[in-house]
Design a protein around this motif. Structure first.
Motif, PDB file in Angstrom:
ATOM      1  N   ARG A  33     -23.238 -22.140  -2.844  1.00 14.61           N
ATOM      2  CA  ARG A  33     -21.765 -22.201  -2.868  1.00 14.61           C
ATOM      3  C   ARG A  33     -21.333 -23.406  -3.697  1.00 14.61           C
ATOM      4  N   LEU A  34     -20.122 -23.286  -4.241  1.00 12.50           N
ATOM      5  CA  LEU A  34     -19.622 -24.336  -5.121  1.00 12.50           C
ATOM      6  C   LEU A  34     -18.101 -24.301  -5.115  1.00 12.50           C
ATOM      7  N   GLU A  35     -17.484 -25.473  -5.191  1.00  9.92           N
ATOM      8  CA  GLU A  35     -16.029 -25.557  -5.338  1.00  9.92           C
ATOM      9  C   GLU A  35     -15.691 -25.847  -6.795  1.00  9.92           C
ATOM     10  N   ILE A  36     -14.704 -25.097  -7.296  1.00 12.74           N
ATOM     11  CA  ILE A  36     -14.209 -25.347  -8.646  1.00 12.74           C
ATOM     12  C   ILE A  36     -12.696 -25.478  -8.624  1.00 12.74           C
ATOM     13  N   GLN A  37     -12.170 -26.111  -9.653  1.00 11.71           N
ATOM     14  CA  GLN A  37     -10.722 -26.183  -9.863  1.00 11.71           C
ATOM     15  C   GLN A  37     -10.368 -25.193 -10.958  1.00 11.71           C
ATOM     16  N   PHE A  87      -2.406 -20.014 -15.533  1.00 15.61           N
ATOM     17  CA  PHE A  87      -1.420 -19.227 -14.793  1.00 15.61           C
ATOM     18  C   PHE A  87      -1.754 -17.737 -14.771  1.00 15.61           C
ATOM     19  N   ALA A  88      -2.951 -17.371 -15.230  1.00  7.76           N
ATOM     20  CA  ALA A  88      -3.328 -15.962 -15.336  1.00  7.76           C
ATOM     21  C   ALA A  88      -3.599 -15.309 -13.989  1.00  7.76           C
ATOM     22  N   LEU A  89      -3.787 -16.090 -12.935  1.00  8.60           N
ATOM     23  CA  LEU A  89      -4.099 -15.510 -11.624  1.00  8.60           C
ATOM     24  C   LEU A  89      -3.011 -15.780 -10.587  1.00  8.60           C
ATOM     25  N   ASP A  90      -1.868 -16.276 -11.033  1.00  7.99           N
ATOM     26  CA  ASP A  90      -0.732 -16.493 -10.133  1.00  7.99           C
ATOM     27  C   ASP A  90      -0.306 -15.170  -9.516  1.00  7.99           C
ATOM     28  N   PRO A  91       0.036 -15.086  -8.287  1.00  2.00           N
ATOM     29  CA  PRO A  91       0.159 -16.146  -7.290  1.00  2.00           C
ATOM     30  C   PRO A  91      -1.097 -16.351  -6.440  1.00  2.00           C
ATOM     31  N   TRP A  92      -2.168 -15.585  -6.703  1.00  3.72           N
ATOM     32  CA  TRP A  92      -3.366 -15.667  -5.861  1.00  3.72           C
ATOM     33  C   TRP A  92      -4.107 -16.983  -6.036  1.00  3.72           C
ATOM     34  N   VAL A  93      -4.272 -17.395  -7.284  1.00  8.18           N
ATOM     35  CA  VAL A  93      -4.882 -18.689  -7.576  1.00  8.18           C
ATOM     36  C   VAL A  93      -3.929 -19.413  -8.528  1.00  8.18           C
ATOM     37  N   ARG A  94      -3.362 -20.495  -8.022  1.00  6.53           N
ATOM     38  CA  ARG A  94      -2.362 -21.227  -8.804  1.00  6.53           C
ATOM     39  C   ARG A  94      -3.006 -22.316  -9.648  1.00  6.53           C
ATOM     40  N   ASN A  95      -2.301 -22.720 -10.681  1.00  5.08           N
ATOM     41  CA  ASN A  95      -2.738 -23.812 -11.544  1.00  5.08           C
ATOM     42  C   ASN A  95      -3.057 -25.042 -10.693  1.00  5.08           C
ATOM     43  N   GLY A  96      -4.254 -25.601 -10.858  1.00  6.71           N
ATOM     44  CA  GLY A  96      -4.666 -26.778 -10.106  1.00  6.71           C
ATOM     45  C   GLY A  96      -5.322 -26.483  -8.774  1.00  6.71           C
ATOM     46  N   SER A  97      -5.409 -25.199  -8.391  1.00  6.32           N
ATOM     47  CA  SER A  97      -6.020 -24.830  -7.109  1.00  6.32           C
ATOM     48  C   SER A  97      -7.531 -25.042  -7.127  1.00  6.32           C
ATOM     49  N   THR A  98      -8.070 -25.295  -5.953  1.00  3.14           N
ATOM     50  CA  THR A  98      -9.508 -25.358  -5.752  1.00  3.14           C
ATOM     51  C   THR A  98      -9.938 -24.095  -5.017  1.00  3.14           C
ATOM     52  N   VAL A  99     -11.008 -23.461  -5.499  1.00  2.00           N
ATOM     53  CA  VAL A  99     -11.525 -22.256  -4.849  1.00  2.00           C
ATOM     54  C   VAL A  99     -13.019 -22.414  -4.579  1.00  2.00           C
ATOM     55  N   GLN A 100     -13.481 -21.690  -3.557  1.00  5.59           N
ATOM     56  CA  GLN A 100     -14.898 -21.655  -3.185  1.00  5.59           C
ATOM     57  C   GLN A 100     -15.564 -20.464  -3.855  1.00  5.59           C
ATOM     58  N   LEU A 101     -16.746 -20.701  -4.436  1.00  7.01           N
ATOM     59  CA  LEU A 101     -17.542 -19.634  -5.033  1.00  7.01           C
ATOM     60  C   LEU A 101     -18.794 -19.404  -4.207  1.00  7.01           C
ATOM     61  N   VAL A 113     -14.140 -13.074  -9.828  1.00  6.42           N
ATOM     62  CA  VAL A 113     -15.524 -13.448 -10.095  1.00  6.42           C
ATOM     63  C   VAL A 113     -15.583 -14.492 -11.197  1.00  6.42           C
ATOM     64  N   LEU A 114     -16.477 -15.471 -11.014  1.00  5.71           N
ATOM     65  CA  LEU A 114     -16.780 -16.415 -12.084  1.00  5.71           C
ATOM     66  C   LEU A 114     -17.694 -15.702 -13.057  1.00  5.71           C
ATOM     67  N   CYS A 115     -17.266 -15.606 -14.315  1.00 11.45           N
ATOM     68  CA  CYS A 115     -18.033 -14.914 -15.344  1.00 11.45           C
ATOM     69  C   CYS A 115     -18.436 -15.894 -16.434  1.00 11.45           C
ATOM     70  N   ASP A 116     -19.588 -15.635 -17.031  1.00 14.84           N
ATOM     71  CA  ASP A 116     -20.055 -16.397 -18.181  1.00 14.84           C
ATOM     72  C   ASP A 116     -19.517 -15.712 -19.425  1.00 14.84           C
ATOM     73  N   ILE A 117     -18.550 -16.361 -20.066  1.00 15.06           N
ATOM     74  CA  ILE A 117     -17.953 -15.834 -21.288  1.00 15.06           C
ATOM     75  C   ILE A 117     -18.255 -16.826 -22.410  1.00 15.06           C
ATOM     76  N   ASP A 118     -19.160 -16.438 -23.273  1.00 13.19           N
ATOM     77  CA  ASP A 118     -19.563 -17.277 -24.409  1.00 13.19           C
ATOM     78  C   ASP A 118     -20.014 -18.670 -23.980  1.00 13.19           C
TER      79      ASP A 118
END
Length: 134
Positions: free
Chosen positions: A52-56, A60-74, A86-91
């Motif tokens: 598990r990992l926390e990221i910031q 604004f692409a995921l508003d209102p579910w994940v707001r700018n500056g939010s911390t989420v658990q992976l 999902v956290l994706c590896d893009i380039d």
């Protein structure tokens, strides 16, 4: 009726997904709590070690579910399913995308909520972790 699967129909929807680096929909993921910007290889290594990992999240692409500056658990041990963020590896860099479907070859079809016609195909190994909480 199309001979293509639901996942293929979604993938062929109009337009591609806007780059995280572009003006249309800028966004990024960073390590919490300090906001260190690291490549996806570092995120993968930390998830393999800890599970598990926390990221910031910035953007604004995921508003209102994940707001700018939010911390989420992976959770790097959980398999994605349609509807998950999902956290994706893009380039080589991390990007949070919504899983819409999965093709028969294992490729994930992803998108961003405010861009309903835009899609990105992500290889099966490119879906690294599932958002499981804030």
């Amino acid at each position: 009726m199309s001979d293509r699967s639901h996942a293929e129909d979604l993938e062929w929807a109009t337009g591609g997904l806007a780059s995280a680096w572009g003006q249309a929909c800028p966004r990024s993921v960073r390590l919490a709590p300090d906001g260190l910007f690291v490549p996806c290889g570092a995120l993968r290594a930390l998830l393999q070690k800890k599970g598990r990992l926390e990221i910031q999240y910035a953007g604004f692409a995921l508003d209102p579910w994940v707001r700018n500056g939010s911390t989420v658990q992976l959770d790097g041990t959980r398999s994605p399913r349609p509807g998950d963020l999902v956290l994706c590896d893009i380039d080589g860099w991390g990007d949070l995308l919504r899983v819409l479907a999965r093709r028969e070859d294992g490729t994930w079809i992803t998108g961003l909520d405010p861009l309903p016609g835009a899609r990105r195909a992500v290889p099966a190994a490119g879906a690294i972790a599932v958002v499981v909480g804030r």
